[in-house]
Design a protein around this motif. Structure first.
Motif, PDB file in Angstrom:
ATOM      1  N   ARG A  19       0.826  -1.201   0.000  1.00 43.52           N
ATOM      2  CA  ARG A  19       0.000   0.000   0.000  1.00 43.52           C
ATOM      3  C   ARG A  19       0.863   1.256   0.000  1.00 43.52           C
ATOM      4  O   ARG A  19       0.536   2.259  -0.611  1.00 43.52           O
ATOM      5  N   GLU A  22       2.092   2.177  -3.509  1.00 47.94           N
ATOM      6  CA  GLU A  22       1.109   2.558  -4.521  1.00 47.94           C
ATOM      7  C   GLU A  22       0.887   4.070  -4.525  1.00 47.94           C
ATOM      8  O   GLU A  22       1.070   4.742  -3.516  1.00 47.94           O
ATOM      9  N   ASP A  26      -4.425   5.453  -6.810  1.00 47.76           N
ATOM     10  CA  ASP A  26      -4.674   4.021  -6.956  1.00 47.76           C
ATOM     11  C   ASP A  26      -5.229   3.444  -5.673  1.00 47.76           C
ATOM     12  O   ASP A  26      -6.102   2.582  -5.677  1.00 47.76           O
ATOM     13  N   GLU A  27      -4.721   3.924  -4.515  1.00 44.01           N
ATOM     14  CA  GLU A  27      -5.205   3.441  -3.226  1.00 44.01           C
ATOM     15  C   GLU A  27      -6.683   3.750  -3.072  1.00 44.01           C
ATOM     16  O   GLU A  27      -7.469   2.928  -2.622  1.00 44.01           O
ATOM     17  N   GLU A  29      -8.883   4.228  -5.420  1.00 46.78           N
ATOM     18  CA  GLU A  29      -9.678   3.437  -6.335  1.00 46.78           C
ATOM     19  C   GLU A  29      -9.898   2.024  -5.805  1.00 46.78           C
ATOM     20  O   GLU A  29     -10.936   1.427  -6.035  1.00 46.78           O
ATOM     21  N   GLU A  30      -8.896   1.486  -5.083  1.00 47.05           N
ATOM     22  CA  GLU A  30      -8.967   0.111  -4.603  1.00 47.05           C
ATOM     23  C   GLU A  30      -9.585   0.010  -3.208  1.00 47.05           C
ATOM     24  O   GLU A  30      -9.732  -1.084  -2.681  1.00 47.05           O
ATOM     25  N   SER A 140      -8.390  -3.842   2.283  1.00 42.16           N
ATOM     26  CA  SER A 140      -9.443  -3.998   1.286  1.00 42.16           C
ATOM     27  C   SER A 140      -9.434  -5.374   0.630  1.00 42.16           C
ATOM     28  O   SER A 140     -10.466  -5.860   0.173  1.00 42.16           O
TER      29      SER A 140
END
Length: 316
Positions: A19, A22, A26-27, A29-30, A140
């Motif tokens: 994490r 990233e 992007d974090e 979005e995920e 997540s």
């Protein structure tokens, strides 16, 4: 009781490292929890809120038992019944005992499971026990909760100090209620309850002056031993001889479910190109303590908001 020493923790910190590497976009979005917060029906999400047929039957049986045979217990939300059912795995007696103890705790300290009270209590705990809490999050991918703490920052005197303006037990209420919400924030959905919680505790600055058995007995007896949570890992870093001894003193104080996953002597892994940090604080209090606390409170607010929405909408 399982205890491993000199544990290599690269696997334990692998998800966290990924994490960190990233990009922030992007974090976001995920982050499944951010998406669920935007959903009008988060309680219907298949991955995070679905019960097995057996779990549903356990929860319905527990609800029916409380309504018919236990007038002394408050009727809970359907999600709360499901939480106790998952943790107790169909053991009705265990679930009822936990429910009674947590009901008593909530009445004693006026705990209302609200977002506002949760964020407030966590913020006050961070002020009282500066540097103790390092991270609060839920993965997540695995739905596993993550708690990271610096036990060397524990200040027993601050937790037990009487406050004659706000009440003799005011500081203790901050301590025990803050940790109650530390647990609750990492259980925004039924999937996180099932996945369990991974705790990392750093003992790099711990000494005998931190040891106070009154805190251990009160904390566990009033809330921690009964709170409906599944422990998957309890990794203790930088443990010295005194820290190892303390676990033998509290093994009958804390729940066996925690002691069974206890790992002593964990080491913080280094990256191939840099020296390993000497403490978990160096890894998590970035860029500084204030920003780390703000990050935890922001995350807690989001997770508690999702928990409250699921609690309101979910039906067995």
């Amino acid at each position: 009781m399982h205890r491993s020493t000199a544990v290599t923790t690269e696997e334990d910190l692998h998800d966290t490292d990924e994490r960190d590497e990233e990009e922030e976009d992007d974090e976001e979005e995920e982050d499944i929890f951010a998406k669920l917060l935007e959903s009008p029906e988060p309680h219907k999400d298949h991955r995070t809120m679905q019960l097995t047929s057996e779990e549903r039957q356990w929860a319905l049986d527990l609800k029916r038992t409380v309504e018919q045979d236990h007038a002394e217990l408050h009727n809970l939300s359907d999600m709360e019944y499901a939480v106790y059912a998952i943790i107790s795995q169909g053991n009705r007696a265990d679930a009822l005992t936990r429910m009674g103890a947590i009901q008593m705790f909530r009445e004693e300290y006026q705990v209302d499971n609200s977002i506002e009270q949760g964020v407030y209590m966590l913020g006050e705990l961070m002020k009282q026990q500066e540097g103790l809490l390092l991270c609060l999050d839920v993965d997540s991918a695995t739905l596993e909760g993550l708690h990271v703490m610096d036990i060397g920052a524990l200040n027993p005197q601050a937790a037990l100090a009487p406050c004659f303006i706000s009440g003799v037990d005011y500081n203790w209420r901050i301590m025990v209620c803050g940790f109650y919400y530390y647990n609750l924030a990492c259980q925004p959905c039924l999937g996180t309850v099932r996945a369990g919680n991974h705790t990392m505790a750093d003992f790099v600055g711990w000494g005998w002056h931190h040891m106070n058995m009154e805190i251990q007995y009160r904390f566990s007896g009033e809330m921690f031993a009964h709170y409906p949570i599944k422990f998957t890992k309890m990794c203790c870093y930088n443990t010295n001889q005194a820290a190892n001894i303390v676990w033998s003193l509290v093994k009958n104080v804390y729940p066996s479910s925690l002691m069974n996953v206890l790992q002593l002597g964990c080491q913080i892994p280094s990256e191939s190109y840099e020296e390993a940090p000497k403490s978990l604080s160096e890894r998590y209090l970035q860029p500084d303590l204030n920003q780390a606390c703000l990050r935890m409170l922001t995350r807690a607010n989001s997770l508690l908001t999702l928990r409250c929405r699921n609690d309101e909408l979910f039906r067995l």
